[in-house]
Design an enzyme around this catalytic site. Structure first.
Site, short mmCIF file in Angstrom:
data_model
loop_
_atom_site.label_atom_id
_atom_site.label_comp_id
_atom_site.label_asym_id
_atom_site.label_seq_id
_atom_site.Cartn_x
_atom_site.Cartn_y
_atom_site.Cartn_z
N GLU A 277 -17.66 -6.54 6.38
CA GLU A 277 -16.38 -6.54 6.92
C GLU A 277 -15.74 -5.24 6.88
OE1 GLU A 277 -14.65 -10.62 4.52
OE2 GLU A 277 -15.10 -8.75 3.41
N ASP B 109 16.49 -5.60 16.09
CA ASP B 109 17.30 -5.64 17.05
C ASP B 109 17.51 -4.09 17.73
OD1 ASP B 109 19.33 -3.66 15.92
OD2 ASP B 109 19.33 -5.41 14.31
#
Ligand code: GLA
Length: 729
Positions: free
Chosen positions: A612, A532
């Protein structure tokens, strides 16, 4: 000055919007308008009939068309003939529950008001203006100050109220909302953001029924289940068209958003502290400050509305050294090791991370007290040197020698029953005497209303931060709160506990962020359970969700993007099969999704293949090259991943000469046309090139016709486009 008062009409103008109210003949502050700039007194739109059973204020005399039950008001109050949802309710000393607010005067000044003890939008004096309107109940002398902050350039108006007890008795506030907004005309729809742990801020858009609808939290935190933000929009509103009003509450505790469609089809929205279990005693001379709400209006749909919120939150809510600085790419060990780690293991991860270009290692849960699982140790914020096999300073020295920064996890508000802290201070937890407390993840909650608790936490956290070279704190909070009771409050004051908890949390955060200005604080609550605008005042970024699955994250980050800026979204690449869903998505896709945030990794880098690792190295290079555009650029949603077959979003540079488009095509279908993606925010007549493509496109072509997405093979394929203006003309 964007605030004008003419003939008792008060107008607040921002770059594109007008907010208007009027002091009427009886002193009631009426709401007239929130929408596009009109250069007109919008009061002409309001004409009310005599509605049966909607009573009239005494001083309206014989005017039966004047009722507080029908007219739009700025701050409606309970007990004076308004039967709709109201913003303010007060229990008077005589047991009555009426407040009747009438205008006394107002003040206008340069700069933005502040709210003691609460987060609020801040601004330089030359970028903001404040309006304060003073209202009084003449019978009790209860005064309300309505505050309006105006940040003209971003079409932002903030609101907050102060309740002052100027009577000689004590009063009890039963409800004090941050704002009330009446929309007398129009068919509005409501968007709110609901969810659960691992699936936060899912967008839901519904019509508004006659009666009251609510989205709220009573969990002591703003919650995974509902977010303290809402949008009212016109029926035809989409990303580019239509009127919409956004409201984001700067509050991290229990909140309530209520929307009512009344008997005359008018819409009222009220938002603020949840008044369930709330009661605040105000003695003579005392004041109560409501949290602030940030409002914005867009006549051009949701994109513009979101951009206004991104601008205000990034520039005028977030604070600290890292506010606009490039955020470090981090590696967090949680999903790599969970509780099973020591310094050597962390160092091995950090070594690989530094070779791949990662800036910071974050040591997550498990480094303190006795904590090898989630059943013990919370509250004992001293380094477990046996587990780490050395001191914290030794570890951070090794990490910083690799050229990396070091970050650390805390969950300050919590305590395990199996901890030295609980054994010493069982009275410090929130628990009702004579009852067993509700456990959640085996843990209890510390009573943040108590000064001694906050002092303990300040000391133990600052000791750790001072003991080693620490650049980042992850502030976690892993349960909802119930059993509300504090030994430090009298029975009469127990209704204050939830709000006092939040005030205590903010006080501690303020102290720590002030004393450690160079530390980057990241908020977290089981992922995004306290995401928030209040937390973003202290924490520049918030871990968006414990769900790190790239496909799920497209939906979660889509919902989050309506109010919160990309830099605020903590987002990491994790391992496959994903730990939350078991889903396998390509590494490339996981990175594309995580790059729409404050980027990092959360997996054991040493378990990656060399191929990777090489890919990760390229991803980090790519993010670092683009992070200014990603965090400072203008953000556009290009799809609705909940309903569409793909997710896509776009970052546009201020001068519209460069764009990045990222996304995911969820599934490949046989024998089907390629998806068309329409871009947004380009210069219509400019010519653009797409990297890897020799053609030249006009902005109009890319926005109206769109582009064909690459043919895909397999599921969860990445969309990645780099577009620049054609300067080879
Ligand atoms: C919460 C957080 C995770 C991790 C764990 C540690 O669930 O959201 O990221 O920090 O706690 O216990």
């Amino acid at each position: 000055m964007p605030i004008r008062v003419e003939n008792k009409t008060i107008s607040i103008e921002t770059k594109n919007t007008l907010y208007q109210m009027k002091i009427d003949d009886t002193g009631i502050l009426r709401h007239l308008w929130y929408g596009q700039k009109t250069n007109t007194d919008m009061g002409y739109l309001l004409d009310y009939p005599d509605v049966g059973f909607s009573g009239n204020p005494y001083d309206a005399g014989e005017n039966r068309r004047y009722s507080l039950d029908t007219i739009p008001q700025e701050y409606s109050s309970y007990g004076n003939g308004d039967y709709r949802i109201t913003a303010l309710s007060v229990l008077n000393p005589d047991g009555s529950q009426a407040v009747d607010l009438r205008y006394i005067n107002h003040k206008i000044y340069k700069g933005k008001y502040k709210i003691p003890g609460l987060p609020a939008v801040y601004a330089d004096d030359d970028e903001a203006d404040t309006l304060e309107i003073y209202l009084i109940d003449k019978c009790t002398n209860v005064q309300v100050i309505l505050k309006y902050g105006v940040i003209d350039k971003w079409d932002i108006i903030t609101r907050s109220a102060v309740i002052c007890n100027h009577s000689y008795d004590l009063i009890k506030i039963k409800n004090a909302s941050s704002f009330c907004l009446d929309l007398p005309h129009g068919e509005w729809e409501w968007i709110h953001f609901h969810g659960r742990h691992n699936e936060e801020r899912i967008v839901e858009r519904t019509g508004i029924i006659h009666g009251i609808q609510e989205s709220s939290s009573i969990r002591g935190a703003s919650s995974h289940q509902q977010n303290p933000s809402a949008i009212l929009c016109e029926k035809n509103c989409d990303e580019d068209h239509g009127g919409c009003i956004g409201a984001a509450l700067m509050y991290s505790g229990s909140f309530k958003t209520r929307i009512e469609r009344d008997q005359l089809n008018q819409t009222r929205m009220i938002m603020g502290i949840n008044n369930e279990q709330f009661e605040w005693t105000l003695n003579h001379g005392e004041k109560f400050y409501t949290p602030e709400v940030i409002l914005s209006y867009s006549s051009n749909g949701f994109s513009k509305l979101s951009q206004n919120f991104h601008n205000i939150i990034r520039n005028n809510v977030c604070r600290g050294t890292y506010k606009l600085a490039e955020r470090p790419v981090l590696i967090n060990n949680w999903e790599a090791t969970y509780f099973d780690f020591n310094s050597d293991k962390l160092y091995e991860i950090a070594k690989t991370a530094s070779q791949l270009g990662i800036d910071m290692l974050v040591m997550d849960d498990g480094w303190f007290g006795n904590r090898d699982n989630d059943m013990s140790g919370l509250g004992d914020w001293t380094v477990n040197e046996n587990k780490l096999r050395g001191s914290l300073a030794e570890l951070t020295n090794k990490i910083t020698k690799l050229g990396m920064k070091f970050g650390i996890w805390f969950e300050p508000e919590m305590v395990s029953e199996d901890s030295a802290l609980y054994r010493t201070h069982p009275e410090w937890v929130i628990k009702i005497p004579g009852r067993n407390p509700v456990r959640s993840r085996y843990q209890l909650v510390l009573d943040m209303t108590r000064k001694d608790v906050r002092e303990y936490l300040y000391k133990s956290i600052s000791n750790v931060l001072n003991s080693a070279d620490i650049s980042y704190v992850k502030w976690d909070m892993n349960r909802s709160i119930c059993d509300w009771y504090s030994a430090g409050l009298t029975a009469e004051r127990m209704g204050e506990i939830q709000h006092r908890y939040v005030l205590g949390l903010y006080e501690l955060l303020e102290r720590l962020t002030t004393d450690f200005p160079d530390v980057l604080f990241e908020g977290c609550s089981g992922g995004g359970g306290r995401f928030d605008a209040g937390m973003l005042y202290y924490c520049l970024q918030i871990w968006c969700s414990d769900d790190t699955d790239a496909y799920e994250r497209t939906k979660i980050q889509y919902g989050t993007s309506f109010f919160y800026p990309i830099s605020a979204v903590g987002s990491h690449v994790s391992a496959v099969p994903n730990h939350q869903t078991g889903r396998i998505t390509p590494l490339d896709t996981r990175a594309a999704v995580a790059m729409a945030g404050s980027f990092g990794y959360e997996l054991d880098l040493n378990s990656l293949t060399e191929k990777e690792k090489a890919e990760v190295k390229e991803q980090i290079k790519e993010f670092k090259k683009n992070r200014k555009l990603i965090h400072n650029g203008t953000y556009y949603r290009l799809s609705d991943p909940i309903n569409d077959e793909y997710a896509a979003w776009e970052f546009v540079s201020d001068d519209k000469t460069e764009m990045l488009v990222y996304g995911v095509v969820f599934r490949t279908k046989p024998n089907s046309l390629r998806c068309v993606l329409k871009l947004r925010g380009l210069l219509q007549d400019a010519e653009y090139r797409i990297e890897g493509d020799d053609r030249i496109y006009t902005g109009r072509a890319l926005m109206e016709g769109g582009i064909l997405l690459p043919a895909t093979s397999g599921d969860y394929c990445t969309i990645k486009l780099h577009i620049t203006v054609n300067d080879k003309k």
